[in-house]
Design an enzyme around this catalytic site. Structure first.
Site, short mmCIF file in Angstrom:
data_model
loop_
_atom_site.label_atom_id
_atom_site.label_comp_id
_atom_site.label_asym_id
_atom_site.label_seq_id
_atom_site.Cartn_x
_atom_site.Cartn_y
_atom_site.Cartn_z
N ASN A 290 23.31 26.62 33.03
CA ASN A 290 24.29 27.15 33.98
C ASN A 290 25.41 27.79 33.18
OD1 ASN A 290 23.09 26.40 36.45
ND2 ASN A 290 23.72 24.30 36.09
N ARG A 292 28.53 28.74 33.50
CA ARG A 292 29.84 28.67 34.15
C ARG A 292 30.39 27.26 33.98
NH1 ARG A 292 27.98 25.30 38.16
NH2 ARG A 292 25.87 25.76 38.82
N VAL A 295 31.04 21.75 38.61
CA VAL A 295 31.80 20.84 39.46
C VAL A 295 32.14 19.56 38.68
CG1 VAL A 295 31.64 19.36 41.52
CG2 VAL A 295 30.73 21.71 41.59
#
Ligand code: ADP
Length: 459
Positions: A290, A292, A295
């Site tokens: 991922n 980025r 969460v």
């Protein structure tokens, strides 16, 4: 360093980025939709600008409007947060063309790691453990049948451009494999405009293990150890923790270092997460990267003391990472519970509407990342997560005890949330003993449901 950045996101992550920027003396501009006009996070931004209607296709996904907003407000960089445009290489490219810094990887690095076939190839070269399977895209069915025979059934057919669990098919025999390839191709072509598929070994029971990494533009990359996110429902993570309980530290370090090597080879600047499945023998298999901030990044922050969003901003501005691998060690244990406005007793139905009561937990080792408060009206348009409760303790048992207490203190009403579910999970043997795999919550929920129906029938 930047004077002013624009945040192309909303909710808790917008607030998280505002906090990091402020701590660095950087001003912030928030874009928002009409549905978010009362968003509490906007009060903390230096400037806010409305970019359209509630549906994200009319606002948070409108590249043209976001760029215009950045230009009008003299922002020098854009932080995409997670979701929306965070992993959109076209957006990163438009930012570059408009001489706006994208706080994230270059579109090229994002492409190298975001495409699963090309990522797997790079991972092999970096020594990152991958699933046995086809070397690249499947061209002919015969080729797939041959690979499947070699690695053994069950296998999983996956889309190279995949995301959100789409374009995946599990095959337990040749017949299912042939059908699976056809239907996965079709689904991937219509969902992603790319019907490329590949196959890999399917693991029946595994834990979700992921490594947080950050690279800069000077060729440095470090890992911030791992997180365990096996507590999921329908592939959605509910609880995340760091470090992963019960994993041999030497094996952990080896896989974490291989993840850092992977992003170094991809010439990757920014934060990323390399996701793995881990089997019972503690063998690791990479799922995807991922590109980025995630969460669940706070649990890694609490055990390492590194502000991940701050590092993202630093490296995007061309500065070197403020830390080296030898500065980093694991301190204690952290757990995060995602607080979703959903009713766990009614099939997790999303809850929009007014929050009349919001009483936050606190005390030593308790962190709450949330944009919600008393009087906040949750709009129906977006993700149902309204906050993250994160605790830190010396040991995993300490952290669990702290989480129980924090959940007991946390009052939100009248809308329903996942707080009561988390409270029950904190007492479950499987969780407490970390004797789990990625399906354990679904098994528990099913058991609870069955028990409830028997009760009713008994009456
Ligand atoms: P997406 O990008 O669509 O989320 P992932 O590659 O992350 O796809 O896989 C999503 C989920 O599917 C994983 O979290 C895991 O539960 C399951 N999965 C994917 N690949 C495998 C595999 N080889 N064996 C077992 N489960 C898998």
């Amino acid at each position: 360093m930047f004077k002013r950045i624009l945040i192309a996101n909303r909710g808790e992550i917008a607030l998280r980025i505002i906090r990091a920027a402020r701590s660095m003396g950087i001003e912030t501009v928030c874009v928002y939709s009409t549905a978010d006009a009362d968003g509490p996070w906007l009060e903390h931004a230096d400037e806010s600008i409305c970019i359209g209607q509630g549906p994200s296709s009319d606002s948070y996904l409108r590249i043209d409007r976001i760029i215009s907003a950045a230009e009008i407000t003299n922002a020098e960089a854009i932080h995409p947060g997670y979701g929306f445009l965070a992993e959109n290489a076209h957006f990163a490219e438009v930012c570059r063309d408009c001489e706006m810094t994208f706080i994230g990887p270059s579109p090229e690095a994002m492409g190298r790691l975001g495409d699963k076939v090309s990522c797997k190839k790079l991972a092999r070269a970096a020594g990152t453990p991958v699933f046995p399977g086809s070397d690249g895209a499947i061209e002919e069915i015969d080729e797939a049948v041959e690979v499947a025979q070699e690695i053994g059934y069950p296998v999983i057919v996956k889309a190279s451009a995949g995301g959100g669990g789409r374009g995946m098919r599990i095959a337990r025999d040749e017949q299912q494999l042939i059908e699976g390839i056809e239907s996965a191709r079709q689904e991937a072509a219509s969902a992603f405009g790319d019907g490329t598929v590949y196959i890999e070994k399917f693991l029946e029971a595994a834990r979700h293990f992921e490594v947080q990494v950050i690279g800069d533009s000077h060729g440095n990359a470090v890992h911030l150890f791992e997180r365990d996110c096996s507590s999921q429902r329908r592939h959605q993570k509910l609880i995340e923790e760091a470090p992963a309980p019960g994993v041999d530290p030497a094996r952990r370090d080896a896989v974490a270092e291989s993840a850092a090597e992977l992003i170094r080879r991809a010439e990757y600047c920014g934060a990323a997460t390399v996701e793995f499945l881990m089997d019972r023998n503690q063998d690791f298999f990479m799922l995807e990267v991922n590109t980025r901030v995630q969460v669940e990044h706070p649990v890694s922050e609490l055990i390492t003391g590194v502000d991940i969003v701050r590092e993202q901003i630093r490296v995007a501005a061309g500065q070197p990472l403020s830390i080296t691998q030898s500065d980093l060690s694991v301190n204690g244990h952290a757990i995060e519970c995602r607080i979703n406005a959903e009713d766990p007793d009614r099939n997790f139905m999303p809850q929009a509407g007014l929050i009349e009561t919001f009483s936050a937990p606190g005390g030593p080792g308790v962190r709450l990342d949330s944009h919600a408060r008393t009087g906040y009206r949750i709009p129906p348009n977006y993700d149902s997560m309204i906050g993250k409760l994160i605790v830190h303790g010396e040991t995993r048992d300490d952290a669990i005890a702290r989480m129980r207490q924090a959940l007991d203190e946390f009052q939100i009403g009248p809308i329903r949330t996942t707080i009561p579910l988390h409270r029950r999970l904190m007492d479950q043997r499987e969780f407490v003993e970390a004797d789990f795999d990625i399906h354990y919550i679904e098994r528990l929920l099913k058991k609870e449901e069955q028990a409830a129906t028997t009760d009713v029938a008994g009456v």
